[in-house]
Scaffold this active site. Structure first.
Site, PDB file in Angstrom:
ATOM      1  N   TYR A  99     -51.351  -6.939  -2.622  1.00 41.26           N
ATOM      2  CA  TYR A  99     -51.815  -5.887  -1.713  1.00 41.26           C
ATOM      3  C   TYR A  99     -53.186  -6.222  -1.118  1.00 41.26           C
ATOM      4  O   TYR A  99     -53.500  -5.786  -0.005  1.00 41.26           O
ATOM      5  CB  TYR A  99     -51.854  -4.542  -2.444  1.00 41.26           C
ATOM      6  CG  TYR A  99     -50.489  -3.907  -2.567  1.00 41.26           C
ATOM      7  CD1 TYR A  99     -49.980  -3.121  -1.545  1.00 41.26           C
ATOM      8  CD2 TYR A  99     -49.709  -4.101  -3.693  1.00 41.26           C
ATOM      9  CE1 TYR A  99     -48.723  -2.541  -1.643  1.00 41.26           C
ATOM     10  CE2 TYR A  99     -48.449  -3.528  -3.809  1.00 41.26           C
ATOM     11  CZ  TYR A  99     -47.967  -2.752  -2.781  1.00 41.26           C
ATOM     12  OH  TYR A  99     -46.711  -2.186  -2.885  1.00 41.26           O
ATOM     13  N   GLU A 141     -45.052   1.370  -8.596  1.00 41.60           N
ATOM     14  CA  GLU A 141     -44.377   0.120  -8.966  1.00 41.60           C
ATOM     15  C   GLU A 141     -44.670  -0.265 -10.412  1.00 41.60           C
ATOM     16  O   GLU A 141     -43.787  -0.757 -11.121  1.00 41.60           O
ATOM     17  CB  GLU A 141     -44.778  -0.988  -7.999  1.00 41.60           C
ATOM     18  CG  GLU A 141     -44.174  -0.781  -6.610  1.00 41.60           C
ATOM     19  CD  GLU A 141     -44.925  -1.495  -5.502  1.00 41.60           C
ATOM     20  OE1 GLU A 141     -45.673  -2.456  -5.793  1.00 41.60           O
ATOM     21  OE2 GLU A 141     -44.774  -1.088  -4.330  1.00 41.60           O
ATOM     22  N   TYR A 191     -29.408  -1.037  -7.089  1.00 50.25           N
ATOM     23  CA  TYR A 191     -29.144  -2.397  -6.620  1.00 50.25           C
ATOM     24  C   TYR A 191     -30.026  -3.386  -7.365  1.00 50.25           C
ATOM     25  O   TYR A 191     -30.978  -3.002  -8.073  1.00 50.25           O
ATOM     26  CB  TYR A 191     -29.411  -2.508  -5.113  1.00 50.25           C
ATOM     27  CG  TYR A 191     -30.776  -2.014  -4.680  1.00 50.25           C
ATOM     28  CD1 TYR A 191     -31.910  -2.821  -4.799  1.00 50.25           C
ATOM     29  CD2 TYR A 191     -30.941  -0.724  -4.167  1.00 50.25           C
ATOM     30  CE1 TYR A 191     -33.168  -2.360  -4.421  1.00 50.25           C
ATOM     31  CE2 TYR A 191     -32.197  -0.259  -3.789  1.00 50.25           C
ATOM     32  CZ  TYR A 191     -33.306  -1.078  -3.924  1.00 50.25           C
ATOM     33  OH  TYR A 191     -34.543  -0.620  -3.556  1.00 50.25           O
ATOM     34  N   GLN A 207     -31.087  -8.074  -1.474  1.00 51.18           N
ATOM     35  CA  GLN A 207     -30.710  -6.965  -2.339  1.00 51.18           C
ATOM     36  C   GLN A 207     -29.224  -6.643  -2.179  1.00 51.18           C
ATOM     37  O   GLN A 207     -28.713  -6.561  -1.055  1.00 51.18           O
ATOM     38  CB  GLN A 207     -31.568  -5.746  -1.996  1.00 51.18           C
ATOM     39  CG  GLN A 207     -33.034  -5.946  -2.328  1.00 51.18           C
ATOM     40  CD  GLN A 207     -33.978  -5.161  -1.444  1.00 51.18           C
ATOM     41  OE1 GLN A 207     -33.674  -4.872  -0.290  1.00 51.18           O
ATOM     42  NE2 GLN A 207     -35.147  -4.833  -1.963  1.00 51.18           N
ATOM     43  N   THR A 282     -20.000  -0.419  -1.367  1.00 55.11           N
ATOM     44  CA  THR A 282     -20.420  -0.876  -2.698  1.00 55.11           C
ATOM     45  C   THR A 282     -21.036   0.226  -3.563  1.00 55.11           C
ATOM     46  O   THR A 282     -20.623   0.383  -4.727  1.00 55.11           O
ATOM     47  CB  THR A 282     -21.357  -2.090  -2.586  1.00 55.11           C
ATOM     48  OG1 THR A 282     -22.420  -1.809  -1.674  1.00 55.11           O
ATOM     49  CG2 THR A 282     -20.601  -3.310  -2.098  1.00 55.11           C
TER      50      THR A 282
END
Length: 406
Positions: A99, A141, A191, A207, A282
């Site tokens: 970042y 995160e 995912y 992904q 999916t």
């Protein structure tokens, strides 16, 4: 609640319109400059999304939407968008240290594009916007990495391809098992990213939805080989996997991520409506497999659109699960040969039209497919009385819809 310093809030309010007008131009300067100085970051970003401009648009929209929330009390809550971005970043192995690099080149790009309008005071105000955005993402995160048992410095695990299934000419499924330990717990609809080394020397992640319900010892991903149209290149990673991912192949796989998930509460009993097109089947397949196992009496309506029945990936397993449930119904739309498709319920010809199907008003809706398709489907569902908060969607790639899902 995140707040700007009062003097910076006034500056951002006065300059937000100019930044918004030039946001995409700023990102078009930002990415090339950053990649030139830090080519290692080319291994993180999707080259195809860069080439067609989707990544630039998504970043520009996100930063502007975040700034608007900071200066407008009644602006839509940015938290869901931020959480979705955090899930995407975790699946790509984004590190907190990156970042600082992004911030440096983003602020430099603002200065290059806006020129003398960026006074030291304006630069300081927008620098605070960026770091409020960045620290919120870093915190989210960190939480996701911790919950997934992942060291963010080593975000990839090795999995072996156990089985491969050809779903259609362009779609295939891979059953993956970790070389060490168990599959991390995941929620239905999430995912993973798969990272591969390409022949040109680049490393690229993509992904893919986990198309099976939670199993413990393995997971299944279903992948469509991307063919370029109108001059765009073929998909690099999907093409490599199509040619090389066979039983025994070892792949680097991220922890499961994604916020568009089936409610796993045992008492959840509202009707479920699944809307998909093409490879968007999916997450639908994962949700239906989970429901058929845990709640076989739950009301489910499945609406899917595809080019033809031959292109309809995972159809056989979906058919078995529909038959195993007491109140599950499927309706398919095919662009060609719909009249001869061997579906449980006669397929309809052409594009999906939800205006003439019955949708329970209290249903929870999960959608996945091309963005224009989902926008049309969402409009039709709202017209039938489905509350907007009940409509959940997954976008493959940069989310260009998150800030304004009209």
């Amino acid at each position: 609640m995140l707040k700007l310093h009062p003097e910076n809030e006034a500056i951002v309010a006065a300059t937000a319109g100019v930044v918004a007008e030039n946001a995409e131009a700023i990102t078009k300067v930002f990415y090339p400059d950053m990649f030139e100085a830090h080519p290692e970051l080319l291994n993180v970003f999707n080259h195809a999304n860069q080439a067609i401009g989707e990544q630039q648009k998504a970043l520009a929209a996100s930063v502007v939407a975040f700034a608007v929330q900071l200066i407008t009390p009644d602006a839509p809550d940015f938290t869901p968008v931020m959480q979705r971005i955090a899930h995407k970043h975790v699946s790509l192995g984004i590190k907190a240290s990156q970042y600082t690099i992004v911030g440096k080149y983003l602020m430099a790009a603002i200065g290059k594009v806006l020129g003398d309008a960026v006074t030291p005071e304006v630069a300081a105000a927008w620098d605070e916007v960026y770091w409020l955005f960045a620290t919120a993402l870093i915190a989210e995160e960190a939480k996701l990495y911790a919950n997934g048992g992942t060291d963010p410095e080593e975000p990839w695990r090795e999995y072996r391809v156990v089985e491969r299934f050809e779903e259609s000419d362009e779609v295939f499924s891979l059953l993956l098992a970790p070389l060490e330990g168990n599959v991390p717990s995941h929620r239905t609809g999430q995912y993973v990213a798969i990272e591969v080394d390409l022949p040109n020397g680049m490393r690229q992640p993509r992904q893919y939805t986990i198309s099976s319900g939670p199993r413990g010892d393995s997971l299944r991903v279903t992948i469509k080989r991307v063919r370029g149209v109108n001059g765009t290149p073929d998909g690099q990673v999907s093409g490599w996997l199509h040619e090389n991912a066979t039983p025994g192949t070892v792949l680097r796989v991220s922890q499961p991520a994604g916020d568009v998930v089936l409610d796993d509460r045992a008492d959840a009993d509202s009707p479920i409506v699944l809307v998909s097109a093409g490879i968007g089947i999916t997450p639908v397949a994962a949700i239906l497999e989970d429901l058929s196992r845990r709640q076989p009496d739950r009301t489910v309506r499945l609406f899917h659109a595809d080019k033809s029945h031959a292109d309809h990936a995972l159809y056989d397993s979906l058919r078995r699960q529909v038959l195993a449930m007491s109140d599950a119904r499927a309706q398919n739309w095919y662009e060609k040969d719909a009249d001869v498709a061997p579906t449980l319920h006669p397929a309809k010809s052409g594009f999906m039209n939800l205006s003439d199907v019955e949708v329970p008003g209290d249903a929870q809706v999960f959608m996945c497919g091309p963005l224009p398709f989902m926008q049309i489907a969402r409009k039709s569902l709202i017209e039938q009385g489905v509350p907007t908060e009940n409509i959940h969607y997954e976008v493959f790639g940069p989310d260009l819809w998150a800030q304004n899902p009209q």
